[in-house]
Design an enzyme around this catalytic site. Structure first.
Site, PDB file in Angstrom:
ATOM      1  N   LYS B  78       0.855  -1.188   0.000  1.00  0.00           N
ATOM      2  CA  LYS B  78       0.000   0.000   0.000  1.00  0.00           C
ATOM      3  C   LYS B  78       0.895   1.244   0.000  1.00  0.00           C
ATOM      4  CE  LYS B  78      -3.979   1.633   2.781  1.00  0.00           C
ATOM      5  NZ  LYS B  78      -4.813   1.314   3.971  1.00  0.00           N
ATOM      6  N   SER B 153      -9.864   1.015   3.042  1.00  0.00           N
ATOM      7  CA  SER B 153      -9.006   1.881   2.252  1.00  0.00           C
ATOM      8  C   SER B 153      -7.915   1.119   1.489  1.00  0.00           C
ATOM      9  CB  SER B 153      -8.340   2.928   3.143  1.00  0.00           C
ATOM     10  OG  SER B 153      -7.406   2.318   4.021  1.00  0.00           O
ATOM     11  N   SER B 177      -9.966  -1.489   7.084  1.00  0.00           N
ATOM     12  CA  SER B 177      -9.356  -1.187   5.780  1.00  0.00           C
ATOM     13  C   SER B 177      -8.573  -2.320   5.141  1.00  0.00           C
ATOM     14  CB  SER B 177      -8.440   0.033   5.902  1.00  0.00           C
ATOM     15  OG  SER B 177      -9.207   1.201   5.930  1.00  0.00           O
TER      16      SER B 177
END
Lengths: 95, 485
Positions: B78, B153, B177
């Site tokens: 990420k 997310s 997330s």
């Protein structure tokens, strides 16, 4: 209303966040709806309840105060939007 | 079988017996990314050059028998993890040109094992969102249906693993997330216990809730990757110095004597019928496997979303104060003075959802409202955490849905922040309680969208979660399905 447009404007100054007139309008409505939703917490009796700032019980984490390598000035300044020698340059603060 | 369909454990075996080289594997993934990323948009940065160099170094290590569990395996991360020499944007305009001068601890750990970092993944800006639509680099599309969100997310992380663009990924989970996008993309995602994995070098959103975790194609791979990143880090004073067990050794398939709790408050109105059916079916599977399933109560569940959106936004407003246009990040060039420079830089750099949360958090912490909002939420957090501790007196793990519905359509909830927040209703409580939880595939909706099963475990007992999840996986075929893509 849980929050007024004037309060939103005040909070934007606290947050150092410039907002357009349109953003102030929409944020007033959205924050009002969210604050109305979180109002439900007030129905809970929390008298005598200790607040949780950290979910895992921990003592202070101490470490020896030793000199260790850190960033060189060049590394620290490598993302600077503006610099002068080995300092970050900002707009004039004192007239 | 094509290279990119192999799991982490399968690739490990083929690299070790020299059937494949790390460079071959990396090239296969780079081709796969080039072919699929225009449609999925899971990557913000593809590390083509550095990845090949890292793969060559891994091959040299393999040639002399220096093998670690991750040597030569292409992992994507990420874009919230600092990676020395690479751009780290957090999917924000304000960090659009930021080059990390150092590695996050989890990045150092996988680099030490000579994993290949193949790219940096799209996400909701500053990890704020449940749909991956809040990205300055465009929305991520769900590989199972490109018109639907991948969740957020860590939407890029889950979509990339589902689309076979990397063998595994790292994400972060503050209110769901990792788990919610894993559920929406039919992959495995774990949020370890708060303190299990170092947060050093991870761009902060809500520091008392943020935790790093793996997203993989199956539970064994999850155990492998967790093993590599778990453990105490002196650079993160909130990481906990407690032993890390051998997670793979725990995947015994044996559930005899295991007690599973179904929190009655999670099976309520608003839970999609297909999701309910899939989770009920999973419950039946666990009974067949020899586990004892009982009802439990987490009485303060209904307050979790409200509690979270005060605590997380308050912490975010404080954490994001650092983006001031002085030391790094975007600076507005039309400012009249220093304060105006702060205000204009932040206005130009942050997206709508980040502004909303900074505003809400600043308000909750502001003079006159602190007790009514922030302190009240912290007290409610105590009650929510206590619910879990009480339940874990009776059961070893909790079984729940991950999300109330399968992945919703792109744009569907974009203009209704509160509805978007409510999609995290089943994942937020584990963050507030600080405990560990995992999402794994357990079915599909009538319109072929993935459904995930959540297991929530006792603090620092990731082992029981992995064992319980692995046994389900052995008994079902859901994790073997892949998107027609």
């Amino acid at each position: 209303m849980k929050i007024t447009r004037a309060e939103v404007e005040h909070v934007s100054r606290l947050a150092r966040l410039a907002l357009s007139e349109a953003e102030l309008d929409s944020l007033t409505d959205e924050m009002d709806a969210i604050l109305d939703y979180v109002e439900q917490l007030k129905t809970l009796d929390t008298e005598g309840i200790v607040p949780t700032a950290h979910a895992v019980p921990m003592e202070n984490a101490f470490r020896p105060d030793e000199i260790r390598p850190g960033f060189t000035p060049e590394q620290a300044l490598s993302n600077a939007p503006d610099r002068a020698d080995s300092a970050f340059r900002v707009p004039r603060i004192i007239e | 079988m094509t290279i990119y369909d192999l799991t982490l454990a399968e690739l490990r075996a083929r690299l070790d017996n020299r059937e494949l080289s790390a460079v071959e594997v990396t090239n296969a993934y780079l081709s796969r990314i080039a072919a699929t990323n225009p449609a999925v948009n899971a990557f913000i940065t593809v590390c083509s050059d550095t990845a090949i160099a890292e793969a060559q170094a891994a091959d040299q290590a393999l040639a002399i028998g220096e093998v670690t569990p991750l040597t030569g395996l292409p992992i994507a991360v990420k874009d919230i993890f600092n990676t020395a020499g690479l751009r780290t944007t957090c999917a924000s305009r304000i960090l659009g040109n930021y080059i990390s001068p150092y590695d996050a601890t989890v990045i150092s750990r996988i680099k030490e094992q000579k994993a290949v970092i193949i790219g940096k993944l799209n996400m909701d800006e500053f990890a704020m969102g449940s749909s991956n639509e809040n990205s300055a680099f465009g929305a991520v599309h769900n590989p199972w249906n490109l018109k639907h969100v991948p969740g957020g997310s860590s939407g890029g992380s889950a979509a990339c693993v589902a689309a076979r663009q990397a063998v595994a990924a790292l994400g972060t989970d503050t209110g769901g997330s990792i788990r919610q996008p894993a559920s929406h993309c039919s992959v495995v995602g774990m949020k370890p216990t708060y303190g299990r994995v170092s947060r050093y070098g991870v761009v902060a959103y809500a520091s008392s809730l943020d935790q790093v975790g793996p997203i993989t194609r199956n539970v064994r791979d999850c155990a492998l990757l967790l093993q590599a990143i778990a453990g105490h880090d002196p650079a993160d004073s909130t990481s906990v110095n407690t032993p890390v067990p051998d997670y793979q050794a725990g995947l015994t398939g044996d559930l005899k004597g295991l007690r599973i709790g179904l929190p009655q408050e999670y099976f309520i109105e608003g839970l999609d019928n297909d999701v309910r059916k899939a989770v009920e079916q999973a419950t039946a599977t666990y009974r067949d496997l020899g586990a004892e399933v009982v009802e439990v109560s987490l009485p303060h569940t209904a307050y979790a979303v409200a509690c979270y959106y005060l605590i997380a936004t308050a912490e975010a407003s404080s954490n994001l104060a650092r983006y001031d246009g002085v030391r790094y990040g975007l600076r507005a060039d039309n400012a009249e003075n220093l304060i105006d420079m702060y205000m204009q830089s932040r206005a130009a750099g942050f997206g709508a959802e980040v502004k909303r949360r900074i505003m809400l958090g600043t308000y909750a912490l502001s003079s006159g409202y602190y007790d009514a909002y922030y302190l009240k939420a912290q007290k409610v957090r105590t009650l929510i955490r206590q619910d879990f501790l009480d339940a874990f007196e009776k059961v070893d793990t909790l079984l729940t849905p991950v999300a109330p519905t399968p992945a919703f359509a792109l744009g569907e909830k974009l203009n209704d922040p509160l509805q978007m927040y409510l999609s995290d209703i089943y994942t937020i409580p584990a963050n507030l309680a600080g405990t560990c939880a995992i999402s794994l595939p357990c079915g599909f909706s009538a319109n072929n969208l993935p459904i995930g099963l959540q297991l929530i475990g006792k603090p620092f007992d990731e082992m029981t979660l992995l064992r319980t999840a692995h046994a389900f996986e052995q008994a079902t075929e859901w994790h073997k399905r892949k998107p027609d893509f």
